[in-house]
Design a protein around this motif. Structure first.
Motif, short mmCIF file in Angstrom:
data_model
loop_
_atom_site.label_atom_id
_atom_site.label_comp_id
_atom_site.label_asym_id
_atom_site.label_seq_id
_atom_site.Cartn_x
_atom_site.Cartn_y
_atom_site.Cartn_z
N GLY A 6 0.73 -1.26 -0.04
CA GLY A 6 -0.02 -0.17 0.11
C GLY A 6 1.01 1.30 0.34
O GLY A 6 0.49 2.25 0.69
N LYS A 7 1.76 1.25 -0.60
CA LYS A 7 2.95 2.38 -0.77
C LYS A 7 3.12 2.90 -2.34
O LYS A 7 3.03 1.80 -3.10
N ARG A 8 3.35 4.13 -2.52
CA ARG A 8 3.59 4.64 -3.74
C ARG A 8 4.83 5.00 -3.95
O ARG A 8 5.87 5.48 -3.10
N VAL A 9 5.64 4.32 -4.95
CA VAL A 9 7.03 4.84 -5.50
C VAL A 9 6.99 5.52 -6.46
O VAL A 9 6.22 5.28 -7.55
N GLY A 21 -1.49 1.76 -4.20
CA GLY A 21 0.20 1.68 -4.02
C GLY A 21 0.50 1.24 -5.34
O GLY A 21 -0.27 0.37 -6.02
N GLY A 22 1.80 1.68 -5.82
CA GLY A 22 2.35 1.00 -7.19
C GLY A 22 3.58 2.03 -7.44
O GLY A 22 4.19 2.72 -6.67
N ILE A 23 3.98 1.63 -8.70
CA ILE A 23 5.18 2.53 -9.17
C ILE A 23 4.63 3.33 -10.26
O ILE A 23 4.15 3.18 -11.23
N TYR A 24 4.98 4.68 -9.93
CA TYR A 24 4.37 5.99 -10.83
C TYR A 24 5.54 6.96 -11.03
O TYR A 24 6.67 6.78 -10.87
N ALA A 25 5.07 7.90 -11.91
CA ALA A 25 6.08 9.12 -12.11
C ALA A 25 5.22 10.32 -12.22
O ALA A 25 3.99 10.27 -12.71
N VAL A 26 5.98 11.10 -11.84
CA VAL A 26 5.26 12.65 -11.96
C VAL A 26 6.33 13.65 -12.73
O VAL A 26 7.20 13.85 -12.35
N MET A 27 5.57 14.46 -13.72
CA MET A 27 6.45 15.48 -14.40
C MET A 27 5.32 16.66 -14.61
O MET A 27 4.23 16.25 -15.10
N SER A 57 -11.29 7.69 -15.03
CA SER A 57 -10.94 6.80 -16.28
C SER A 57 -9.45 6.27 -16.13
O SER A 57 -9.25 4.90 -16.41
N TRP A 58 -8.55 7.09 -15.98
CA TRP A 58 -7.08 6.57 -15.68
C TRP A 58 -6.83 5.73 -14.60
O TRP A 58 -6.20 4.66 -14.71
N LEU A 59 -7.60 6.07 -13.47
CA LEU A 59 -7.21 5.46 -12.25
C LEU A 59 -7.94 3.76 -12.54
O LEU A 59 -7.38 2.87 -12.13
N SER A 60 -9.10 3.80 -13.23
CA SER A 60 -9.61 2.43 -13.70
C SER A 60 -8.58 1.45 -14.45
O SER A 60 -8.41 0.29 -14.46
N GLY A 61 -7.91 2.31 -15.55
CA GLY A 61 -6.90 1.70 -16.13
C GLY A 61 -5.64 1.13 -15.33
O GLY A 61 -5.20 0.13 -15.45
N VAL A 62 -5.17 2.07 -14.39
CA VAL A 62 -4.15 1.68 -13.36
C VAL A 62 -4.68 0.15 -12.73
O VAL A 62 -3.75 -0.54 -12.53
N LYS A 63 -5.85 0.27 -12.28
CA LYS A 63 -6.14 -0.89 -11.40
C LYS A 63 -6.31 -1.96 -12.46
O LYS A 63 -6.12 -3.21 -11.58
N ALA A 64 -6.54 -2.20 -13.54
CA ALA A 64 -6.66 -3.05 -14.35
C ALA A 64 -5.39 -3.47 -14.66
O ALA A 64 -4.88 -4.88 -14.49
N VAL A 65 -4.18 -2.90 -14.66
CA VAL A 65 -2.71 -3.02 -14.89
C VAL A 65 -2.51 -3.79 -13.58
O VAL A 65 -1.70 -5.01 -13.66
N GLN A 66 -2.56 -3.26 -12.52
CA GLN A 66 -2.21 -4.02 -11.38
C GLN A 66 -2.87 -5.31 -10.95
O GLN A 66 -2.32 -6.16 -10.46
N THR A 67 -4.19 -5.36 -11.41
CA THR A 67 -4.82 -6.77 -11.17
C THR A 67 -4.09 -7.77 -11.96
O THR A 67 -3.97 -8.75 -11.46
N ALA A 68 -3.71 -7.34 -13.17
CA ALA A 68 -3.05 -8.35 -14.18
C ALA A 68 -1.62 -8.71 -13.50
O ALA A 68 -1.05 -9.70 -14.14
#
Length: 358
Positions: free
Chosen positions: A126-129, A165-171, A207-218
Motif C-alpha cells: 500500500g505504498k507509492r513509489v 500503491g504502485g510504481i508511478y512518475a510525476v512531471m 478513467s485513468w485510475l480504472s486503467g491503473v487498477k486493471a494493470v495492477q490486477t494483471a
C-alpha cells in the motif's frame, strides 16, 4: 548518505532516493545557456532542503543518495542497487512512500524495471513509489525540478484510497504509471510522459485510475532483481535502409544473449538480416521485435510470422523491451535452477501483455 532532518528512523516518513540527473544538474551560465550543464552535481539532501518548508504539514522526510550520475550513464549495477533499496524501503513500516529523483534520459528504463521487480510489492504494501526529474538544471531560471519534487512528495503522502500503491512518475503537474514513461521530446517540460496516459496529480482522473487498477490486477508476481554479474547481455539493433547482414553476424561470436530489433513499421526488419537472425536463434539468442516509430503496438506474426525464438514486444518501446528481456532471461534462468520449466517468453509475456491504459 542520509539526511534525516532531526527525526528518528522509526518515525513515519517519506524516503527520497537520489539518482542524479538534470534535476541535480548545474549550468555554468544558467541565464544565457541553461541547457548547457552538467547533470548529477547537487546532492539529494540539497534538493529536499530546497522544498522542505513547503511540503505538506506533518510529512517527515529522509533522503538517501543512491547515485549521482548523468542518467545516460545508467548501468545494470545502478538498477540493482536502486531496486534493492526500493524493496527494502517498501518492507520498512516507517517508510510511508518513496520518491526517486532521476535523470529523464533513461527514466523510461528505470520505470519498467521498478514495475517489473517491485510493482506487486508496492501494491501489497500500500505504498507509492514515484519517479520524478527535471528538464532544466537546478540553477536555471524557472527550473522545474522543485515543483516536480514537491508534486511527487505531495502525491506520495496522500491517502492510499486516492490512488493505490504502485510504481508511478510525476512531471509537469501530471502523473502516470512508470511503465508508460517514454522521453519523446528533447526539451519539453513534460517530455518523459508527454505521450503517456496520465492524470493530474491534484485531481485523479477516474478513467485513468480504472486503467491503473486493471494493470495492477494483471500484475501477479514481481520478477527477481538480477544481482551484479547476473544481468544478461541484450543489445538494441535498429533496422534501416541499406542494412547489412554483418550488423548481426558480428555479434554471433560474442556472449550476447538477446537482441531487441527496432524494426520499421509494424516491427519488420531488412531482408539482409533474415539469415543471420536465424543463425542467432539457432545459437539460443533471444529475439524481441518492436517498432522504431515510437508509437503503436508490435503484434505477433505481423507483418510476418514470428519464428519460435522471436517474440513481439506489444506496446513496449525498444528501451523498455530491452529491460524486460533482460529480466525475463534472468527469471527463466532462476526458475530453471529451481526445477521450473519456464522460458524467457513466459516471463516476457507477463510484462508485454499487460492491459493498455487508453
Amino acid at each position: 548518505m542520509s539526511s534525516k532532518f532531526s527525526i528518528s528512523e522509526n518515525t513515519p516518513h517519506l524516503l527520497v532516493l537520489g539518482m542524479g540527473g538534470t534535476i541535480a544538474g548545474l549550468a555554468p551560465n544558467p541565464e544565457e545557456n541553461p541547457l548547457q550543464y552538467q547533470a548529477g552535481q547537487v546532492g539529494v539532501e540539497v534538493l529536499v532542503a530546497h522544498v522542505q518548508s513547503v511540503v505538506p504539514e506533518g510529512v517527515k522526510l529522509v533522503s538517501r543518495q543512491v547515485a549521482n550520475i548523468n542518467s545516460r550513464n545508467l548501468t545494470d549495477v545502478h538498477l540493482t542497487t536502486l531496486g534493492l533499496a526500493v524493496r527494502e524501503a517498501l518492507l520498512d513500516a516507517a517508510v510511508k512512500g518513496i520518491v526517486i529523483t532521476h535523470g529523464t534520459d533513461t527514466i523510461e528504463e528505470t520505470g519498467l524495471f521498478l514495475q517489473a521487480t517491485c510493482g506487486k510489492l508496492a501494491q501489497t504494501q500500500g505504498k507509492r513509489v514515484i519517479l520524478t526529474g527535471a528538464m532544466l538544471p537546478s540553477n536555471a531560471p524557472g527550473a522545474d525540478g522543485p515543483s516536480n519534487l514537491l508534486d511527487a512528495l505531495r502525491w506520495a503522502s496522500t491517502p492510499i484510497d486516492n490512488c493505490p500503491g504502485g510504481i508511478y512518475a510525476v512531471m509537469d503537474g501530471r502523473g502516470c504509471m512508470a511503465i508508460d514513461l517514454a522521453k519523446r521530446h528533447a526539451t519539453a517540460l513534460n517530455a518523459p510522459l508527454q505521450d503517456a496516459p496520465s492524470s493530474s496529480v491534484g485531481l485523479i482522473n477516474p478513467s485513468w485510475l480504472s486503467g491503473v487498477k486493471a494493470v495492477q490486477t494483471a500484475w501477479n508476481e514481481d520478477l527477481p532483481i538480477p544481482q551484479e554479474g547476473e544481468w544478461p547481455w541484450v543489445e538494441i539493433l535498429t533496422s534501416h535502409a541499406g542494412a547489412r547482414s554483418e550488423t548481426i553476424a558480428q555479434w554471433l561470436g560474442t556472449a550476447v544473449q538477446g537482441f531487441v530489433l527496432a524494426g520499421s513499421g509494424h516491427g519488420g526488419f531488412h531482408d539482409a538480416w533474415v539469415k543471420p537472425l536465424d543463425q542467432a536463434m539457432a545459437q539460443g539468442i533471444a529475439l524481441v521485435r518492436t517498432t522504431r516509430t515510437g508509437a503503436g503496438a508490435t503484434l505477433r506474426n505481423i507483418p510476418d510470422e514470428d519464428a519460435p525464438g522471436c517474440r513481439a514486444s506489444g506496446f513496449l518501446t525498444a528501451p523498455r523491451a530491452r529491460i524486460a528481456l533482460q529480466l525475463a532471461l534472468n527469471a527463466a534462468k532462476q526458475a530453471n535452477k529451481a526445477g521450473k520449466p519456464l522460458t524467457w517468453q513466459d516471463f516476457f509475456a507477463r510484462i508485454a501483455d499487460l492491459p493498455e491504459i487508453r
